[in-house]
Design an enzyme around this catalytic site. Structure first.
Site, PDB file in Angstrom:
ATOM      1  N   ASN A   1       0.839  -1.203   0.000  1.00 21.87           N
ATOM      2  CA  ASN A   1       0.000   0.000   0.000  1.00 21.87           C
ATOM      3  C   ASN A   1       0.876   1.257   0.000  1.00 21.87           C
ATOM      4  OD1 ASN A   1      -2.268   1.600  -0.024  1.00 21.87           O
ATOM      5  ND2 ASN A   1      -2.701   1.375   2.162  1.00 21.87           N
TER       6      ASN A   1
ATOM      7  N   GLU B   1       1.206  -3.132  -5.160  1.00 15.31           N
ATOM      8  CA  GLU B   1       0.794  -1.766  -4.822  1.00 15.31           C
ATOM      9  C   GLU B   1       1.975  -0.939  -4.309  1.00 15.31           C
ATOM     10  OE1 GLU B   1      -3.311   0.353  -3.303  1.00 15.31           O
ATOM     11  OE2 GLU B   1      -2.820  -1.601  -2.477  1.00 15.31           O
TER      12      GLU B   1
ATOM     13  N   ASP C   1      -2.177 -10.121  -4.392  1.00 19.89           N
ATOM     14  CA  ASP C   1      -3.355  -9.603  -3.709  1.00 19.89           C
ATOM     15  C   ASP C   1      -4.492  -9.853  -4.685  1.00 19.89           C
ATOM     16  OD1 ASP C   1      -5.475  -8.203  -2.693  1.00 19.89           O
ATOM     17  OD2 ASP C   1      -4.486  -6.242  -2.713  1.00 19.89           O
TER      18      ASP C   1
ATOM     19  N   HIS D   1      -2.184  -4.527   4.677  1.00 23.39           N
ATOM     20  CA  HIS D   1      -1.996  -5.966   4.469  1.00 23.39           C
ATOM     21  C   HIS D   1      -0.827  -6.440   5.322  1.00 23.39           C
ATOM     22  CE1 HIS D   1      -4.344  -6.515   0.596  1.00 23.39           C
ATOM     23  NE2 HIS D   1      -4.261  -5.192   0.661  1.00 23.39           N
TER      24      HIS D   1
END
Length: 256
Positions: free
Chosen positions: A9, A35, A148, A245
């Site tokens: 993220n 990400e 993911d 995550h």
């Protein structure tokens, strides 16, 4: 062979939270990142190029969005970062590292949670990536697809499954797509081969989801059947929080 998958993220954000210090202690053979939310010219600091690893970044055209990465202790024979279709290519959602008899993939599937258009784009992605999985499997190579997936497969894979049956990530057709990957495609959810407990890898930043362990299992190793006998251990690391995550590690009795 130790493989870690982690949605950061934002890799720079995760780096500030100690992700790379943790990673240096893991002795991983391959690290799959999703990400990254960064361009390569923003990642020139040695922090983002772990010592002893070949570093591969695949950026989205849109700055600060999507992106994948892979760190490989043994340099791959070949690397693929595009398949010739969008949004996979333009959003940097795929890296494949090929070795002699095995390929490892870092992939970031789209989220459909922002609305009907986003869900439609996700559904197109699912339809296009599935034949690619079959093609790779038909080549006879072993595969580890670290991603993911932005989908929970079974009720055990998210805390509040009853309330999420109409929400992206747990829609009936998404779950049926994973059924197809496993049952028709012949792939295997590596974690579920050795662990049947309710274990999560993502928690919303809203409310007290993380503190109360109200999570979703979105991050999987999906493997070819030939690797099933080699599965040794799995671990979801939650002692520190680098992202929304958690890093997910699996050990295999297999050499690259």
């Amino acid at each position: 062979m130790r493989i870690i998958t982690a949605n950061t993220n934002g890799i720079r954000s995760a780096g500030r939270k100690g992700f790379f210090e943790w990673l240096a202690k893991q002795d991983a053979d391959v690290v799959c990142i999703q990400e990254t939310k960064a361009q390569r010219d923003q990642l020139e600091d040695p922090l983002y190029h772990p010592e002893g690893y070949t570093t591969i970044y695949c950026d989205a055209i849109k700055k600060g969005y999507s992106g994948t990465a892979m760190y490989c202790k043994k340099p791959p024979n070949n690397v693929t970062t595009a398949l010739g279709w969008d949004p996979l290519d333009s959003e940097g959602r795929y890296i494949r590292a090929d070795y002699d008899n095995i390929s490892v993939i870092s992939m970031y599937l789209p989220s459909g949670s922002s609305g009907e258009e986003a869900q439609a784009r996700k559904d197109v992605f699912l339809a296009k990536i599935y034949p690619h999985f079959l093609e790779l499997k038909a080549s006879g190579r072993e595969l580890v697809i670290c991603a993911d997936w932005n989908i929970c497969h079974k009720e055990i894979d998210l805390k509040n499954w009853k309330a999420n049956q109409k929400n992206s990530g747990f829609l009936p057709h998404e779950r049926a797509w994973l059924d197809k990957v496993y049952e028709e495609g012949g792939f295997v959810d590596a974690f579920r081969e050795i662990n049947q407990e309710a274990v999560y890898t993502w928690w919303s930043n809203r409310g007290q989801a993380y503190a109360n362990n109200v999570g979703w299992r979105l991050d999987y190793h999906v493997v070819t059947p030939g690797l099933v006998p080699t599965i040794k251990a799995a671990d979801v690391y939650t002692d520190e929080r680098f992202s929304d995550h958690a890093p997910f590690t699996m050990d295999y009795d297999y050499s690259l």
